[in-house]
Design an enzyme around this catalytic site. Structure first.
Site, PDB file in Angstrom:
ATOM      1  N   LYS A 173       9.763   2.997   6.573  1.00  0.00           N
ATOM      2  CA  LYS A 173       9.149   3.315   7.861  1.00  0.00           C
ATOM      3  C   LYS A 173       9.899   2.659   9.026  1.00  0.00           C
ATOM      4  O   LYS A 173      10.097   3.277  10.069  1.00  0.00           O
ATOM      5  CB  LYS A 173       7.684   2.880   7.866  1.00  0.00           C
ATOM      6  N   PHE A 225       0.838  -1.196   0.000  1.00  0.00           N
ATOM      7  CA  PHE A 225       0.000   0.000   0.000  1.00  0.00           C
ATOM      8  C   PHE A 225       0.880   1.257   0.000  1.00  0.00           C
ATOM      9  O   PHE A 225       1.785   1.379   0.807  1.00  0.00           O
ATOM     10  CB  PHE A 225      -0.914  -0.010   1.232  1.00  0.00           C
ATOM     11  N   MET A 269       0.129  32.940 -22.887  1.00  0.00           N
ATOM     12  CA  MET A 269       1.249  32.585 -23.763  1.00  0.00           C
ATOM     13  C   MET A 269       0.804  31.552 -24.800  1.00  0.00           C
ATOM     14  O   MET A 269       1.248  31.591 -25.952  1.00  0.00           O
ATOM     15  CB  MET A 269       2.427  32.077 -22.935  1.00  0.00           C
TER      16      MET A 269
END
Lengths: 168, 584
Positions: free
Chosen positions: B167, B117, B481
């Site tokens: 992590k 995930f 532009m």
């Protein structure tokens, strides 16, 4: 400008991601790498990479500068054709029955190749030499009889005295 | 054996390392993979975390901070979509060589490669647009990696460095030690000092030149070399032009300054480039927006090029005297070598006479008839009111070019825009970063109604941290532009360049808790702008309805040479440009 073969030898950190950075330089510009050979040196944390590409002289200068810019690259040198000792290794699995086997073994012998495996339907030949020699060997076999072909890509060093020594 | 006191977890190591690097602000957005780091941020008070409302905004804010202060910008994003959102900001910093360290969270080591995930290959996705990147798999390597990252980001040709941290690595403990010794990376040794022989050769060539030209770029600003370059230019009496990225490196109000060069540069700058006999390129990279058609670029010039990045030299044009080194160091050396010189500047008087002739063309003149506000007038008025005493960030488009043309920048680090990548949405978050970095300066974001909508949500960030800036929106209802190119090269087929159903920006600003001012008539422009400038401590969205038919002049159409300029109202677009001509 004229396109020709360029051989670049690179010493670089043997770390995750290092190789992809080198390859990424080429893919980002849409250039092809003709062959790439990489393995650790006598110092395990350092790899030597031998890269072959076809391009003009201006492009190779830019490639060399960009390679040099990579944080992982320790040093590099472009080896000119006349100062290059180059070799490539190849294994060819050839379809060969009892009838044709003899011819292939004779061919291998002529090229100073080694037959490293034989079975009733195939044989495997190992051949080391310049890429040209390898090409010549392949040209002697009917394409439909080549079952598998594996080449290592060119590796090499510059001849002693050329000033192109890539020592650590 | 380290004592208990010195053992920190990965997240705490990051914080301590950032403190050691003198980090004041971290711009970021939390998520699952970086929760340990956010917990460590919560428990300390030295570093302020600025919560952006989109990771791209966080990156641009860190970038704006870095450009305004010269320090390293720091950003923190979570894994997966957090990182992919950040990529535009990373690429923007990379294109303009801005020092940044970006921390991204990664899924736990055990899940890497499992399509977990919020997993993406952060190192892989960012590889083409970072200076270097690390995936830290061992907490013991973390402090050392951060130190290296800051060094790489800020040395040599600066750029963004990514540190991807799984992590579990931010949770594991290790002894903390932050080395005071300078970083040594054997494979990374930028050449700082220029070759003295080359420097002397260059000076000799410059002194002999009859029509010298100094072309300076962003490298001068990044390397804080403006002072030395200005001194040298004055000593040698050279005309100076700045690239878009180099504006402010040389004072815009100086007699020797001939304006910006390139696609929308001044007539005098481009003509001087075209006719010069020695081109002195300093920290500039011969971008295609500057050179135009390479075959017609400075056809009469010998070229001297100073750059810290060897790969920038001779990339696009052939160089006669290359000098690899830091602009600052080379300029210092040149200043030293010319200290006792009695340079005879009369020899280049004819060259100056010629330049003054070109100057008379007034290529930045514009027609002010009609009852619509002219966008050029807005910038000029803002410049007059502030006296140029401000930091100006911009987004990308017509407004960017007008800001570059009509706002005079007298100091470096006052002009902040996305020159290389041309990132719409850059201006406003960059303004927030710049204001945080230099709170005593007034910061204006010059934008358009197209660009501002790409990062409008950052008005909430400004509210939360009380970062007052002024958003000067040149609202012409067009992607200006794009519309200009469609007018010139696509036979006025305005495909998708019209902004339909625009929001009420005033109400939006108020909804975000700020103020809004709308300016519709030319006669109210100055007084209302004065009011806005006086609203010191407020964020004000100034919605200025400008003439939608206005184009940016002068212009060198791509493929043209420096002498092929189109001037407003003089040369109309010639039909030699075939329909559907490509932008780049």
């Amino acid at each position: 400008m004229m396109t020709r073969r360029h051989v670049v030898s690179v010493l670089m950190a043997n770390e995750a991601g290092s190789l992809s950075r080198v390859v990424g330089l080429f893919s980002a510009r849409g250039f092809n790498i003709d062959s790439l050979n990489v393995a650790p040196t006598q110092t395990p944390s350092v790899s030597r990479l031998t890269l072959v590409t076809f391009c003009d002289d201006q492009l190779i200068e830019q490639i060399n500068k960009q390679l040099n810019k990579l944080v992982d690259v320790i040093k590099l040198v472009e080896i000119e054709e006349h100062e290059l000792i180059d070799r490539e290794m190849m294994m060819v699995k050839i379809i060969a029955d009892a009838e044709s086997r003899g011819n292939y073994m004779q061919l291998a012998d002529t090229f100073r190749a080694k037959v490293v495996d034989i079975c009733p339907t195939n044989l495997v030949v190992e051949l080391t030499g310049s890429p040209r020699k390898l090409d010549a060997f392949i040209a002697m076999i009917e394409p439909e009889n080549i079952r598998e072909l594996a080449r290592t890509g060119l590796t090499g060093v510059a001849v002693t005295g050329s000033g192109k020594c890539l020592e650590l | 054996m380290a004592t208990r006191k010195h053992r920190l977890n990965g997240a705490e190591i990051i914080i301590e390392a950032l403190k050691a690097e003198g980090t004041e602000f971290v711009f970021g957005y939390p998520g699952g993979a970086v929760l340990h780091i956010y917990d460590a941020l919560y428990k300390q008070e030295d570093i302020v975390h600025v919560l952006a409302r989109h990771e791209q905004g966080a990156l641009h804010a860190a970038d704006g901070y870095a450009r305004a202060t010269g320090k390293v910008g720091v950003a923190l994003v979570t894994s997966g979509p957090g990182l992919t959102n950040a990529v535009t900001g990373i690429a923007t910093a990379h294109a303009d060589s801005i020092p940044m360290v970006v921390f991204s969270g990664q899924v736990p080591s055990s899940l890497i490669g499992n399509d977990a995930f919020q997993e993406v290959d952060a190192v892989g996705i960012t590889r083409p647009c970072v200076k270097h990147s690390y995936l830290v798999k061992d907490v013991n390597q973390l402090a050392d990696t951060i130190k290296k990252a800051f060094y790489i980001a800020s040395s040599g040709r600066p750029g963004p460095v990514l540190i991807d941290i799984p992590k579990d690595v931010s949770a594991q403990e290790a002894p903390f030690h932050y080395d005071d010794a300078p970083v040594h990376i054997p494979s990374y040794q930028p050449t700082v000092e220029g070759h003295i022989g080359q420097i002397k050769k260059a000076l000799k060539m410059l002194k002999k030149a009859k029509r010298p030209m100094l072309y300076s770029g962003g490298g001068v600003v990044i390397d804080n070399a403006s002072e030395e370059m200005t001194l040298l230019a004055r000593r040698l009496n050279m005309p100076v032009t700045n690239t878009l990225m180099g504006l402010g490196a040389y004072p815009a109000n100086d007699r020797q300054f001939v304006g910006m060069l390139g696609m929308h540069g001044t007539f005098e700058a481009n003509m001087a480039m075209h006719h010069c006999d020695v081109l002195f390129a300093v920290g500039a990279r011969f971008d295609d927006r500057v050179t135009g058609n390479l075959e017609k670029f400075c056809p009469k010039a010998k070229i001297i090029h100073i750059d810290i990045d060897p790969s920038s030299i001779a990339k696009n044009v052939k160089v006669d005297i290359p000098i690899v080194g830091s602009v600052k160091s080379v300029m210092q050396e040149m200043v030293r070598l010319t200290a006792d010189d009695t340079f005879d500047s009369t020899r280049i008087e004819p060259w100056w006479k010629q330049i003054e002739e070109w100057r008379k063309v007034d290529s930045l003149g514009f027609d002010e008839s009609g009852d619509r506000i002219k966008p050029q007038r807005v910038i000029k008025t803002l410049y007059e009111i502030t006296g140029g005493n401000a930091i100006v960030t911009s987004d990308v488009g017509q407004h960017q070019m007008w800001a570059a043309q009509y706002f005079g920048f007298h100091e470096p680090r006052r002009w902040i825009n996305s020159g290389g990548l041309g990132t719409m949405g850059f201006g406003y978050p960059a303004a927030i970063g710049a204001k945080l970095g230099r709170p005593d300066e007034d910061v204006y974001c010059i934008t358009g109604e197209g660009s501002i909508q790409m990062m409008l949500q950052e008005m909430t960030t400004a509210r939360q941290y009380n970062v007052p800036t002024k958003i000067i929106c040149l609202n012409n209802g067009y992607l200006g532009m794009v519309r200009q190119w469609q007018e010139f090269f696509y036979d006025k087929r305005y495909s998708m360049s019209y902004m339909d159903s625009l929001p009420d920006f005033i109400k939006l600003a108020e909804a975000y808790g700020h103020s809004g001012v709308r300016i519709e008539k030319p006669e109210e422009l100055e007084s209302k702008l004065r009011e806005v400038v006086a609203m010191k401590d407020k964020t004000v969205f100034v919605d200025i309805l400008t003439d939608p038919s206005e184009n940016v002049y002068p212009m060198i159409p791509s493929g043209g040479g420096q002498a092929d300029m189109l001037l407003a109202g003089r040369d109309k677009m010639k039909s030699v440009f075939s329909e559907g001509m490509v932008l780049v």
